[in-house]
Design a protein around this motif. Structure first.
Motif, PDB file in Angstrom:
ATOM      1  N   TRP A 114       0.809  -1.218   0.000  1.00 17.81           N
ATOM      2  CA  TRP A 114       0.000   0.000   0.000  1.00 17.81           C
ATOM      3  C   TRP A 114       0.847   1.275   0.000  1.00 17.81           C
ATOM      4  CZ3 TRP A 114       1.754   2.230   4.341  1.00 17.81           C
ATOM      5  CH2 TRP A 114       2.095   1.433   5.430  1.00 17.81           C
ATOM      6  N   GLN A 115       2.151   1.157  -0.152  1.00 15.17           N
ATOM      7  CA  GLN A 115       3.030   2.329  -0.081  1.00 15.17           C
ATOM      8  C   GLN A 115       2.661   3.397  -1.114  1.00 15.17           C
ATOM      9  OE1 GLN A 115       7.090   1.556  -1.212  1.00 15.17           O
ATOM     10  NE2 GLN A 115       7.890   3.251   0.023  1.00 15.17           N
ATOM     11  N   ILE A 116       2.574   3.017  -2.380  1.00 15.92           N
ATOM     12  CA  ILE A 116       2.283   3.997  -3.431  1.00 15.92           C
ATOM     13  C   ILE A 116       0.868   4.559  -3.292  1.00 15.92           C
ATOM     14  CG2 ILE A 116       2.072   4.369  -5.911  1.00 15.92           C
ATOM     15  CD1 ILE A 116       4.949   4.204  -4.880  1.00 15.92           C
ATOM     16  N   PRO A 117      -0.180   3.733  -3.057  1.00 13.91           N
ATOM     17  CA  PRO A 117      -1.506   4.338  -2.854  1.00 13.91           C
ATOM     18  C   PRO A 117      -1.547   5.359  -1.725  1.00 13.91           C
ATOM     19  CG  PRO A 117      -1.725   1.987  -3.242  1.00 13.91           C
ATOM     20  CD  PRO A 117      -0.255   2.258  -3.126  1.00 13.91           C
ATOM     21  N   VAL A 118      -0.872   5.074  -0.619  1.00 15.11           N
ATOM     22  CA  VAL A 118      -0.858   6.030   0.491  1.00 15.11           C
ATOM     23  C   VAL A 118      -0.129   7.308   0.084  1.00 15.11           C
ATOM     24  CG1 VAL A 118       0.159   6.473   2.773  1.00 15.11           C
ATOM     25  CG2 VAL A 118      -1.174   4.397   2.375  1.00 15.11           C
ATOM     26  N   LEU A 119       0.959   7.191  -0.651  1.00 13.75           N
ATOM     27  CA  LEU A 119       1.686   8.379  -1.102  1.00 13.75           C
ATOM     28  C   LEU A 119       0.829   9.222  -2.043  1.00 13.75           C
ATOM     29  CD1 LEU A 119       5.263   6.903  -1.694  1.00 13.75           C
ATOM     30  CD2 LEU A 119       4.532   8.426   0.157  1.00 13.75           C
ATOM     31  N   VAL A 120       0.075   8.575  -2.919  1.00 12.26           N
ATOM     32  CA  VAL A 120      -0.811   9.310  -3.825  1.00 12.26           C
ATOM     33  C   VAL A 120      -1.885  10.044  -3.029  1.00 12.26           C
ATOM     34  CG1 VAL A 120      -2.550   9.072  -5.643  1.00 12.26           C
ATOM     35  CG2 VAL A 120      -0.389   7.819  -5.815  1.00 12.26           C
ATOM     36  N   LEU A 121      -2.469   9.382  -2.039  1.00  9.86           N
ATOM     37  CA  LEU A 121      -3.481  10.025  -1.210  1.00  9.86           C
ATOM     38  C   LEU A 121      -2.889  11.167  -0.390  1.00  9.86           C
ATOM     39  CD1 LEU A 121      -5.509   6.920   0.041  1.00  9.86           C
ATOM     40  CD2 LEU A 121      -6.215   8.631  -1.645  1.00  9.86           C
ATOM     41  N   GLN A 122      -1.658  11.001   0.082  1.00 15.39           N
ATOM     42  CA  GLN A 122      -0.994  12.093   0.794  1.00 15.39           C
ATOM     43  C   GLN A 122      -0.801  13.303  -0.116  1.00 15.39           C
ATOM     44  OE1 GLN A 122      -0.047  12.661   3.876  1.00 15.39           O
ATOM     45  NE2 GLN A 122      -0.104  10.696   4.919  1.00 15.39           N
ATOM     46  N   ALA A 123      -0.450  13.043  -1.358  1.00 14.18           N
ATOM     47  CA  ALA A 123      -0.260  14.130  -2.312  1.00 14.18           C
ATOM     48  C   ALA A 123      -1.570  14.867  -2.575  1.00 14.18           C
ATOM     49  CB  ALA A 123       0.314  13.580  -3.618  1.00 14.18           C
ATOM     50  N   VAL A 124      -2.644  14.115  -2.758  1.00 15.27           N
ATOM     51  CA  VAL A 124      -3.952  14.733  -2.984  1.00 15.27           C
ATOM     52  C   VAL A 124      -4.384  15.521  -1.752  1.00 15.27           C
ATOM     53  CG1 VAL A 124      -6.391  14.275  -3.420  1.00 15.27           C
ATOM     54  CG2 VAL A 124      -4.642  12.996  -4.669  1.00 15.27           C
TER      55      VAL A 124
END
Length: 281
Positions: free
Chosen positions: A173-183
């Protein structure tokens, strides 16, 4: 003497006088005076990016007074919140922080509705998805490319800490969490520090130049923990974003641009740091 058994006569139509024991009618809401408006702005900032600016100043003072140079120190933007052996706990805390980070945005939209406005007033909506995506991508390319140059040059000059956009443990889930953090960053910063703040400051009688400078300086200060170079880089970013908002009246392209910049930075740090020589870290 005998007790009277007569019943009270019914109120005449149109008679607004409350009967005995009835609760009083609710008072009309107080008008939004300049004093109340200033208090509202200060409370919103204290619950969000104003507090982040104070924290960043304290972190910067700690960095410049440390024995190491700025370039020898590291600032992690997104870090793990549990041991790597307990990924479920880390993910739970990541999701928790993402959800409740949106509370100030919800508060701002609520406050806009109380004054007869809405998220559409600042252009935070999906009425123009194509135009918002295109203009947001253009802004991301302009600001993101310039920001990378500022970071690399200021790091070489020792004016900026080594920024580690992601320090998450390696889980699925590393990349999905990073994308959500960016949003989350894009929504939180652009809705509050551009759309809401400019709207309220201009209602308080600030000139457009004063409002833009206040918004841009605030953005620069809550990035100060990254160093002097990124302080000025974010100052320029704030001026450009405020100009765009005042020109087109929409905050959504800024949200798209900010999210894209952070997605590239967060995901790029996972795949590039340690694999290319020119990127610090």
């Amino acid at each position: 003497m005998a007790e009277s058994t007569a019943e009270p006569s019914p109120a005449a139509p149109g008679d607004d006088t409350p009967s005995a024991g009835a609760p009083p009618a609710p008072a009309a809401p107080a008008p939004l005076t300049p004093r109340l408006l200033r208090a509202e702005v200060l409370i919103v900032l204290a619950l969000s990016l104003g507090a982040a600016a104070v924290s960043a100043v304290i972190s910067f003072v700690g960095s410049v007074t440390a024995p190491q140079s700025l370039a020898e120190q590291t600032a992690s933007l997104v870090g793990s919140q549990a041991d790597s052996e307990r990924p479920w706990l880390d993910l739970s805390r990541q999701v928790y922080s993402l959800v409740f980070a949106m509370a100030p945005v919800a508060l701002v939209i609520h406050l806009l509705h109380r004054t007869g406005q809405s998220a559409r007033t600042i252009g935070f909506d999906v009425r123009r998805p194509g135009g918002d995506l295109l203009s947001g991508a253009g802004l991301a390319a302009l600001i993101g490319g310039g920001g990378l140059v500022v970071y690399l040059v200021s790091w070489q000059l020792g004016l900026t800490v080594t920024v580690a956009p992601s320090a998450l443990n390696d889980h699925w889930w590393q990349i999905p969490v990073l994308v959500l953090q960016a949003v989350k960053n894009g929504v939180l910063e652009e809705v509050i520090v551009v759309g809401y703040l400019l709207l309220r400051l201009e209602r308080l009688g600030w000139s457009p130049v004063q409002a833009v400078l206040a918004s841009s300086v605030l953005r620069a200060f809550y990035h100060l923990y990254q160093g002097i170079g990124m302080f000025f880089g974010n100052l320029v970013m704030g001026v450009v974003f405020c100009w765009f908002y005042r020109r087109y009246g929409r905050v959504m392209p800024l949200v798209v641009a900010h999210a894209l910049i952070d997605i590239v930075a967060f995901a790029g740090s996972v795949y590039l740091i340690g694999r290319v020589d020119w990127l610090p870290g």
